[in-house]
Design a protein around this motif. Structure first.
Motif, PDB file in Angstrom:
ATOM      1  N   TRP A  72       0.841  -1.200   0.000  1.00  0.00           N
ATOM      2  CA  TRP A  72       0.000   0.000   0.000  1.00  0.00           C
ATOM      3  C   TRP A  72       0.876   1.249   0.000  1.00  0.00           C
ATOM      4  O   TRP A  72       0.603   2.202  -0.726  1.00  0.00           O
ATOM      5  CB  TRP A  72      -0.916   0.024   1.209  1.00  0.00           C
ATOM      6  CG  TRP A  72      -1.970  -1.028   1.225  1.00  0.00           C
ATOM      7  CD1 TRP A  72      -2.478  -1.704   0.148  1.00  0.00           C
ATOM      8  CD2 TRP A  72      -2.652  -1.526   2.360  1.00  0.00           C
ATOM      9  NE1 TRP A  72      -3.431  -2.596   0.558  1.00  0.00           N
ATOM     10  CE2 TRP A  72      -3.564  -2.512   1.909  1.00  0.00           C
ATOM     11  CE3 TRP A  72      -2.587  -1.256   3.716  1.00  0.00           C
ATOM     12  CZ2 TRP A  72      -4.405  -3.211   2.765  1.00  0.00           C
ATOM     13  CZ3 TRP A  72      -3.426  -1.948   4.570  1.00  0.00           C
ATOM     14  CH2 TRP A  72      -4.318  -2.906   4.094  1.00  0.00           C
ATOM     15  N   LEU A  73       1.924   1.235   0.807  1.00  0.00           N
ATOM     16  CA  LEU A  73       2.831   2.375   0.874  1.00  0.00           C
ATOM     17  C   LEU A  73       3.514   2.594  -0.471  1.00  0.00           C
ATOM     18  O   LEU A  73       3.584   3.712  -0.969  1.00  0.00           O
ATOM     19  CB  LEU A  73       3.862   2.151   1.975  1.00  0.00           C
ATOM     20  CG  LEU A  73       4.782   3.306   2.318  1.00  0.00           C
ATOM     21  CD1 LEU A  73       3.988   4.518   2.771  1.00  0.00           C
ATOM     22  CD2 LEU A  73       5.765   2.881   3.399  1.00  0.00           C
ATOM     23  N   ASP A  74       3.985   1.527  -1.092  1.00  0.00           N
ATOM     24  CA  ASP A  74       4.616   1.633  -2.410  1.00  0.00           C
ATOM     25  C   ASP A  74       3.635   2.152  -3.457  1.00  0.00           C
ATOM     26  O   ASP A  74       4.012   2.882  -4.372  1.00  0.00           O
ATOM     27  CB  ASP A  74       5.162   0.272  -2.860  1.00  0.00           C
ATOM     28  CG  ASP A  74       6.328  -0.203  -2.010  1.00  0.00           C
ATOM     29  OD1 ASP A  74       6.934   0.629  -1.301  1.00  0.00           O
ATOM     30  OD2 ASP A  74       6.618  -1.414  -2.046  1.00  0.00           O
ATOM     31  N   GLY A  75       2.358   1.779  -3.323  1.00  0.00           N
ATOM     32  CA  GLY A  75       1.343   2.201  -4.273  1.00  0.00           C
ATOM     33  C   GLY A  75       1.025   3.685  -4.245  1.00  0.00           C
ATOM     34  O   GLY A  75       0.397   4.215  -5.162  1.00  0.00           O
ATOM     35  N   LEU A  76       1.474   4.385  -3.212  1.00  0.00           N
ATOM     36  CA  LEU A  76       1.217   5.817  -3.132  1.00  0.00           C
ATOM     37  C   LEU A  76       1.864   6.588  -4.264  1.00  0.00           C
ATOM     38  O   LEU A  76       1.444   7.691  -4.597  1.00  0.00           O
ATOM     39  CB  LEU A  76       1.691   6.376  -1.794  1.00  0.00           C
ATOM     40  CG  LEU A  76       0.933   5.890  -0.573  1.00  0.00           C
ATOM     41  CD1 LEU A  76       1.532   6.496   0.684  1.00  0.00           C
ATOM     42  CD2 LEU A  76      -0.542   6.223  -0.678  1.00  0.00           C
ATOM     43  N   GLN A  77       2.865   6.008  -4.887  1.00  0.00           N
ATOM     44  CA  GLN A  77       3.516   6.671  -6.017  1.00  0.00           C
ATOM     45  C   GLN A  77       2.558   6.878  -7.181  1.00  0.00           C
ATOM     46  O   GLN A  77       2.753   7.766  -8.002  1.00  0.00           O
ATOM     47  CB  GLN A  77       4.718   5.853  -6.479  1.00  0.00           C
ATOM     48  CG  GLN A  77       5.797   5.758  -5.426  1.00  0.00           C
ATOM     49  CD  GLN A  77       6.920   4.849  -5.860  1.00  0.00           C
ATOM     50  OE1 GLN A  77       7.167   4.672  -7.038  1.00  0.00           O
ATOM     51  NE2 GLN A  77       7.610   4.268  -4.903  1.00  0.00           N
ATOM     52  N   ALA A  78       1.513   6.065  -7.249  1.00  0.00           N
ATOM     53  CA  ALA A  78       0.546   6.164  -8.341  1.00  0.00           C
ATOM     54  C   ALA A  78      -0.601   7.121  -8.028  1.00  0.00           C
ATOM     55  O   ALA A  78      -1.470   7.328  -8.876  1.00  0.00           O
ATOM     56  CB  ALA A  78      -0.013   4.777  -8.654  1.00  0.00           C
TER      57      ALA A  78
END
Length: 95
Positions: A72-78
């Motif tokens: 979820w944290l990594d997905g914040l880039q999108a």
């Protein structure tokens, strides 16, 4: 001091600045699901809410397993540039 909050005015001001709300459950799980759902509904009346389902996979005291929370944290880039990132709970447990 008047503690009354005009939620319609707050929602209007936020909607002018942000295109959506991205809910983050990166640490603690939601303890009061009914209150959480009311808050999601209130936010959703003003603009799109993303990530509301992220609290449905609690592991012990956390919102989800470590790998899922990291994803979820990594997905914040999108996230769109105008997204409001709103933490559901505090930030303990994230290292």
């Amino acid at each position: 001091m008047n503690a009354s909050v005009n939620w319609n005015l707050v929602a209007h001001m936020l909607a002018q600045r942000f295109s959506q709300v991205e809910l983050l459950a990166l640490s603690g799980r939601v303890h009061d699901e009914a209150a959480y759902q009311r808050a999601v509904a209130r936010l959703g009346s003003a603009f799109p809410v993303v990530g509301a389902e992220r609290t449905a996979q609690p592991v012990h005291r956390f919102a989800a397993a470590d790998g899922q929370r990291q994803a979820w944290l990594d997905g914040l880039q999108a996230c769109p540039e105008r997204a409001l990132l709103l933490g559901v709970r505090g930030g303990y447990g994230m290292t």
